[in-house]
Write a protein that holds these residues in place. Structure first.
Motif, PDB file in Angstrom:
ATOM      1  N   ARG A 133     -12.350  25.784 -14.360  1.00 35.62           N
ATOM      2  CA  ARG A 133     -12.493  24.400 -14.812  1.00 35.62           C
ATOM      3  C   ARG A 133     -13.851  24.189 -15.472  1.00 35.62           C
ATOM      4  O   ARG A 133     -13.940  23.595 -16.559  1.00 35.62           O
ATOM      5  N   GLU A 134     -14.901  24.652 -14.825  1.00 34.85           N
ATOM      6  CA  GLU A 134     -16.248  24.464 -15.365  1.00 34.85           C
ATOM      7  C   GLU A 134     -16.407  25.169 -16.713  1.00 34.85           C
ATOM      8  O   GLU A 134     -16.992  24.610 -17.658  1.00 34.85           O
ATOM      9  N   LEU A 135     -15.881  26.382 -16.803  1.00 34.67           N
ATOM     10  CA  LEU A 135     -16.006  27.144 -18.048  1.00 34.67           C
ATOM     11  C   LEU A 135     -15.305  26.451 -19.211  1.00 34.67           C
ATOM     12  O   LEU A 135     -15.849  26.362 -20.315  1.00 34.67           O
TER      13      LEU A 135
ATOM     14  N   LEU B 148      -8.880  30.338 -22.441  1.00 39.70           N
ATOM     15  CA  LEU B 148      -9.040  30.834 -21.076  1.00 39.70           C
ATOM     16  C   LEU B 148      -7.693  30.922 -20.387  1.00 39.70           C
ATOM     17  O   LEU B 148      -6.820  30.062 -20.594  1.00 39.70           O
ATOM     18  N   ILE B 149      -7.547  31.927 -19.546  1.00 40.34           N
ATOM     19  CA  ILE B 149      -6.336  32.102 -18.750  1.00 40.34           C
ATOM     20  C   ILE B 149      -6.735  32.391 -17.316  1.00 40.34           C
ATOM     21  O   ILE B 149      -7.758  33.045 -17.063  1.00 40.34           O
TER      22      ILE B 149
ATOM     23  N   PHE C 109      -8.088  22.047 -15.445  1.00 42.74           N
ATOM     24  CA  PHE C 109      -8.176  23.255 -16.273  1.00 42.74           C
ATOM     25  C   PHE C 109      -7.060  23.284 -17.303  1.00 42.74           C
ATOM     26  O   PHE C 109      -7.288  23.536 -18.487  1.00 42.74           O
ATOM     27  N   GLU C 110      -5.850  23.004 -16.854  1.00 45.42           N
ATOM     28  CA  GLU C 110      -4.724  23.008 -17.792  1.00 45.42           C
ATOM     29  C   GLU C 110      -4.821  21.883 -18.815  1.00 45.42           C
ATOM     30  O   GLU C 110      -4.564  22.085 -20.000  1.00 45.42           O
TER      31      GLU C 110
ATOM     32  N   THR D  34      -4.691  28.149 -19.533  1.00 42.70           N
ATOM     33  CA  THR D  34      -3.366  28.648 -19.167  1.00 42.70           C
ATOM     34  C   THR D  34      -3.407  29.161 -17.733  1.00 42.70           C
ATOM     35  O   THR D  34      -4.307  29.914 -17.367  1.00 42.70           O
ATOM     36  N   VAL D  35      -2.444  28.763 -16.927  1.00 42.36           N
ATOM     37  CA  VAL D  35      -2.322  29.230 -15.549  1.00 42.36           C
ATOM     38  C   VAL D  35      -1.066  30.087 -15.433  1.00 42.36           C
ATOM     39  O   VAL D  35       0.023  29.664 -15.827  1.00 42.36           O
ATOM     40  N   VAL D  36      -1.225  31.289 -14.916  1.00 36.59           N
ATOM     41  CA  VAL D  36      -0.096  32.199 -14.713  1.00 36.59           C
ATOM     42  C   VAL D  36      -0.033  32.561 -13.239  1.00 36.59           C
ATOM     43  O   VAL D  36      -0.990  33.113 -12.683  1.00 36.59           O
TER      44      VAL D  36
END
Length: 457
Positions: free
Chosen positions: A48-50, A59-60, A189-190, A195-197
C-alpha cells in the motif's frame, strides 16, 4: 471486497486481451515493477505504501492462501500496543509508538471500529515493583501517551475485580480486528492500481533464462524473451507453474520468511521457529470480570510475556496465551503436524539451546497447555473470583519466532538480499517482530524507504 486473481487463472489472464475495464487491463500486464510476496499485514501495508508513493509503477502482490491475512494477521490478540516494553531508542519502540498513532488515525479515516479500552500491567508481588517502575521509565522515554502508575485503589477503580499492589495504567492501549485492518490495506492497494493474486505459493525466484535457439520460432521466442527480460529480468514461479516477471521483488513471508530468503541464496539464519499460543476464553456470563487489557509484569528470565486478559472486538474475552513449540508452521491445533517443519525446528541448534536455557519454563508451558487448571491458577493472581468453571478452551495463534544459532530470540528487524544478480533485485523482510500489527503502517513506511534506497525507484 478485495478483487483477486487466483493462481490458477494467472497464466490465462496474462495471455488474455485487455477489456474495457481499466482495472482488468492493468491486471493483465505480463511484467511488473515490483512484486510483493506475502499477503499478511506487513506485506499489505508495505505494498500500500509503495503504490501510494509511486502510483505510476505497476505493482503485484502474491499470496499463497486463497484469502489475505489468514495466519499471524488473523490469529492474534487484537491489541493496539502503546510501546511500553521496548528498549528506548530502538527501532521496535519508535515503530510501535508511531504505528499506534497511525493505526488510530487510519481506523478513524476508514471508519473501522476499535476501542481504547486501556491496559493495566499489574504487580501482584513486592518483588515485581522495581521491574514495574523500570517499565514506567522505559515507557516515558518512548513517549508513550498518558502513562501513569496507580496503586491498589487505582487498580480497583479501573478494573473492579482485579487485585494488585501497583500497576502501570496505559489508557492509550486499544483493541481492533487486525485482519479487518489488513484487508482494508489490501483494498487501498487495489484501488490505487495494484494487483492482488491469491493461491500463488512462490517456489522460485530467479533471473530470466534465455530459451535455446534453433528453429525460426525459437529465434523469435528468444528475441521476445530478451526484450522482456531486459525490462523485467526476474521470474517468480509458484508451485502450480505460473510465472510473474518483474524488475524487483520484496518478500514479507512471516512464518516462511526464512525459506523464501533461502530461495535467492540468503543465509539460513535467522531461522523461523513456530510457537503456538493457546488461549482460554471467558464464558459470556463472566465477561463483567474484565473491562480492559490486564497484563503481568514481564519476567526478564523468560523469553515470552506471560498470560494476560484481553477483551476482543466481538465482545469475547481471551485469557492467555501459553507458548509451546508448534509441530507445524501453521499448526493451530494441538495435533497439527508437518514432518519438514518439525524436523527443521528440532535439528536447529538455536532451538536446542533455547530449550536448554529455558527447560523448566518450557515444561511448565506444556503442562499448562494440557491442564488448564494450572493456567487458571496463574490468572487467579489477578482476578481471584475467576474459577475453572468460568473458562473454556479457545483459539490459538502461531508466532513466527526468529532465532539465531545461539538460541537468542531475534528481537529486531532483519533485511536480507541474496547472491549474484538476483540478490541485487530482491529484498527479504527476514523478521518483523511483535508488535508488527500495531506497527504495520510505520513498518510499511520503513520498508518502502528501504526498497527505494536499494532499488532507486
Amino acid at each position: 471486497m478485495i478483487r483477486t486473481l487466483s493462481g490458477a487463472t494467472l497464466k490465462a489472464a496474462a495471455a488474455a486481451r485487455p477489456t474495457r475495464s481499466v482495472t482488468t487491463a492493468r491486471r493483465l500486464h505480463s511484467g511488473y515493477d515490483v512484486a510483493v510476496v506475502g499477503g499478511g499485514i506487513v506485506g499489505l501495508a508495505t505494498a500500500r505504501e509503495l503504490i501510494l508513493r509511486h502510483p505510476d509503477l505497476r505493482l503485484i502482490l502474491l499470496e499463497k492462501e486463497q484469502e489475505l491475512a489468514v495466519h499471524q494477521s488473523g490469529h492474534n490478540s487484537g491489541v493496539i500496543h502503546s510501546g511500553i516494553y521496548y528498549t528506548p531508542g530502538s527501532l521496535k519502540a519508535r515503530l510501535c509508538v508511531r504505528g499506534a498513532t497511525l493505526a488510530y488515525e487510519y481506523c478513524d479515516k476508514k471508519g473501522l471500529p476499535y476501542k481504547k479500552c486501556g491496559k493495566l500491567i499489574v504487580a501482584v508481588e513486592q518483588e515485581e515493583i522495581p521491574r514495574l517502575r523500570a517499565l514506567y521509565e522505559r515507557g516515558m522515554q518512548n513517549n508513550v501517551r498518558d502513562l501513569s502508575i496507580v496503586d491498589a485503589k487505582g487498580i480497583r477503580e479501573r478494573e473492579p475485580f482485579c487485585r494488585g499492589i501497583m500497576a502501570l495504567d496505559s489508557p492509550y492501549t486499544g483493541i481492533v480486528d487486525w485482519r479487518m485492518v489488513a484487508l482494508s490495506y489490501g483494498q487501498d492497494f487495489e484501488e490505487a492500481g495494484g494487483t492482488v493474486v491469491t493461491g500463488s505459493e512462490v517456489d522460485d525466484i530467479s533471473m530470466v533464462a534465455e530459451s535455446p535457439a534453433g528453429s525460426a520460432e525459437g529465434e523469435r521466442r528468444l528475441l521476445r524473451q530478451r526484450g522482456r527480460g531486459m525490462k523485467y529480468p526476474i521470474a517468480i514461479r509458484d508451485k502450480k507453474g505460473n510465472e510473474v516477471r518483474c524488475r524487483y521483488v520484496l518478500t514479507c513471508g512471516g512464518l516462511y520468511s526464512d525459506r523464501l530468503s533461502q530461495i535467492s541464496g540468503c543465509s539460513p539464519e535467522p531461522r523461523i521457529v513456530p510457537f503456538r499460543g493457546d488461549y482460554l476464553v471467558l464464558k459470556p456470563e463472566k465477561h463483567y470480570l474484565v473491562k480492559g487489557n490486564i497484563y503481568p509484569v514481564p519476567d526478564p528470565r523468560f523469553p515470552f510475556l506471560g498470560v494476560h486478559f484481553t477483551p476482543r472486538m466481538d465482545g469475547s474475552v481471551w485469557l492467555g496465551p501459553n507458548a509451546v513449540l508448534a509441530f507445524k508452521r501453521e499448526g493451530y491445533k494441538v495435533y497439527d503436524f508437518n514432518a519438514r517443519d518439525f524436523a527443521d525446528a528440532l535439528s536447529f541448534r538455536g532451538l536446542q539451546r533455547l530449550v536448554m536455557k529455558n527447560l523448566t519454563y518450557g515444561i511448565g508451558e506444556m503442562y499448562r497447555g494440557v491442564f488448564i487448571g494450572a493456567q487458571v491458577k496463574i490468572l487467579q493472581k489477578y482476578i481471584p473470583e475467576l474459577s475453572l468453571s468460568d473458562v473454556l478452551r479457545g483459539p490459538a495463534g502461531v508466532r513466527a519466532q526468529a532465532l539465531d544459532r545461539d538460541g537468542n530470540l531475534v528481537d529486531d528487524f532483519v533485511f536480507d538480499g541474496g547472491v549474484g544478480d538476483v540478490g541485487s533485485r530482491v529484498l527479504h523482510v527476514r523478521n518483523a517482530p511483535s508488535p508488527a500489527a500495531t506497527s504495520s503502517l510505520a513498518i510499511g513506511e520503513m520498508v518502502a524507504d528501504e526498497v527505494e534506497s536499494r532499488f532507486a525507484l
